[in-house]
Scaffold this active site. Structure first.
Site, PDB file in Angstrom:
ATOM      1  N   GLY A  28       0.593  -1.223   0.545  1.00  0.00           N
ATOM      2  CA  GLY A  28      -0.020   0.300  -0.561  1.00  0.00           C
ATOM      3  C   GLY A  28       0.300   1.565  -0.076  1.00  0.00           C
ATOM      4  N   THR A  75       2.773   4.132  -1.986  1.00  0.00           N
ATOM      5  CA  THR A  75       3.243   4.968  -2.848  1.00  0.00           C
ATOM      6  C   THR A  75       3.828   5.999  -3.274  1.00  0.00           C
ATOM      7  OG1 THR A  75       2.014   7.018  -1.963  1.00  0.00           O
ATOM      8  CG2 THR A  75       0.624   5.167  -2.781  1.00  0.00           C
ATOM      9  N   GLY A 131      -0.543   9.208  -4.372  1.00  0.00           N
ATOM     10  CA  GLY A 131      -0.547   7.953  -5.629  1.00  0.00           C
ATOM     11  C   GLY A 131      -1.819   7.779  -6.017  1.00  0.00           C
ATOM     12  N   THR A 132      -3.275   8.461  -4.905  1.00  0.00           N
ATOM     13  CA  THR A 132      -4.194   8.244  -5.729  1.00  0.00           C
ATOM     14  C   THR A 132      -4.538   9.516  -6.730  1.00  0.00           C
ATOM     15  OG1 THR A 132      -4.959   7.084  -3.887  1.00  0.00           O
ATOM     16  CG2 THR A 132      -7.024   8.592  -4.925  1.00  0.00           C
ATOM     17  N   HIS A 192      -4.372  15.850   2.440  1.00  0.00           N
ATOM     18  CA  HIS A 192      -3.981  14.782   3.111  1.00  0.00           C
ATOM     19  C   HIS A 192      -2.803  15.571   4.054  1.00  0.00           C
ATOM     20  CE1 HIS A 192      -4.640  11.742  -0.189  1.00  0.00           C
ATOM     21  NE2 HIS A 192      -4.295  11.641   0.554  1.00  0.00           N
ATOM     22  N   LYS A 223       2.058  12.934   5.052  1.00  0.00           N
ATOM     23  CA  LYS A 223       2.098  12.869   4.025  1.00  0.00           C
ATOM     24  C   LYS A 223       3.273  12.856   3.519  1.00  0.00           C
ATOM     25  CE  LYS A 223      -0.152  10.779  -0.003  1.00  0.00           C
ATOM     26  NZ  LYS A 223       0.042   9.318   0.154  1.00  0.00           N
TER      27      LYS A 223
END
Length: 233
Positions: free
Chosen positions: A71, A73, A141-142, A131, A135
């Site tokens: 998960g 990124t 990445g989304t 975010h 982060k």
């Protein structure tokens, strides 16, 4: 199912809670600088660490042939190398820019809207992601996956950080605010009106649930997959 958690921060702890609720066992929890010695006790490894460490982790984990759910990124440029390693070692992995079930539905909605908007060239497209301040990668990445889903339809080859409109590039505004789990918006606008789709994560549970579902799915499979494969989208 016996799960090894590689990365035991907020996300790792949430994944553990969801995994236990679904009847699984967490056999090892590996934080920063912890030994990976007990990783071989697991049926599957769920990796949520950092962009700086993910490639070293994958190079260590892939030869073990234990299925990996990744998960983290920020490593897209290494996808070819990772794919080759998976094939060489006959291993298996699910990777995703976002494991949330809702976000993966949002990815498909984004593609459909982009296809519809392709005939209306008077609209400009722009994106925004918000975010938490911890982060490290920007854009998320989304957000990059969302861009990839619309790029061909809207005839845009690149993305750029910021709000400036450029002819061949989609602007992605990346904001960092306290305690934001993740909000992504895609907006089409002209002088007359705007069309916007938004996904807002209220908790980390959605990401955690998706990663555990992926872990359940990958058992006894070989190869490299995404959440689109897991969910049959």
């Amino acid at each position: 199912m016996k799960i090894a958690l590689l990365g035991y921060g907020k996300m790792g702890k949430t994944i553990e809670k969801i995994a236990l609720e679904r009847g699984h066992t967490v056999v090892t929890r590996i934080g920063r600088n912890d030994s990976m010695e007990d990783i071989t006790k697991a049926d599957v490894i769920i990796e949520f660490t950092s962009p700086e460490s993910v490639m070293n982790n994958l190079k260590y984990l892939i030869p073990t042939q234990i299925p990996i759910i990744c998960g983290t990124t920020g490593w897209n440029e290494n996808l070819g190398e990772v794919t080759d390693m998976i094939k060489e070692h006959k291993s298996s992995m699910v990777y995703a820019s976002n494991f949330s079930l809702g976000v993966n539905i949002f990815f498909e909605l984004n593609k459909k809207l982009a296809a519809m908007m392709s005939q209306f060239k008077e609209y400009d497209v722009k994106m925004q992601e918000i975010h938490h301040t911890e982060k490290k990668d920007a854009p998320s990445g989304t957000a990059i996956t969302l861009f990839e889903g619309l790029a061909k339809s809207v005839s845009k080859e690149n993305w750029h950080l910021g709000t400036d409109l450029k002819e061949d590039s989609v602007s992605i505004e990346a904001l960092r605010e306290e305690d934001v789990k993740g909000t992504h918006s895609v907006t089409y606008q002209n002088e007359i009106d705007s069309i916007e789709i938004t996904h807002t994560a209220h908790t980390r549970d959605g990401f955690a649930l998706g990663s555990v579902i992926a872990a359940e799915w990958i058992i006894n499979k070989k190869g490299i997959y995404t959440m689109k494969d897991v969910l049959g989208l």
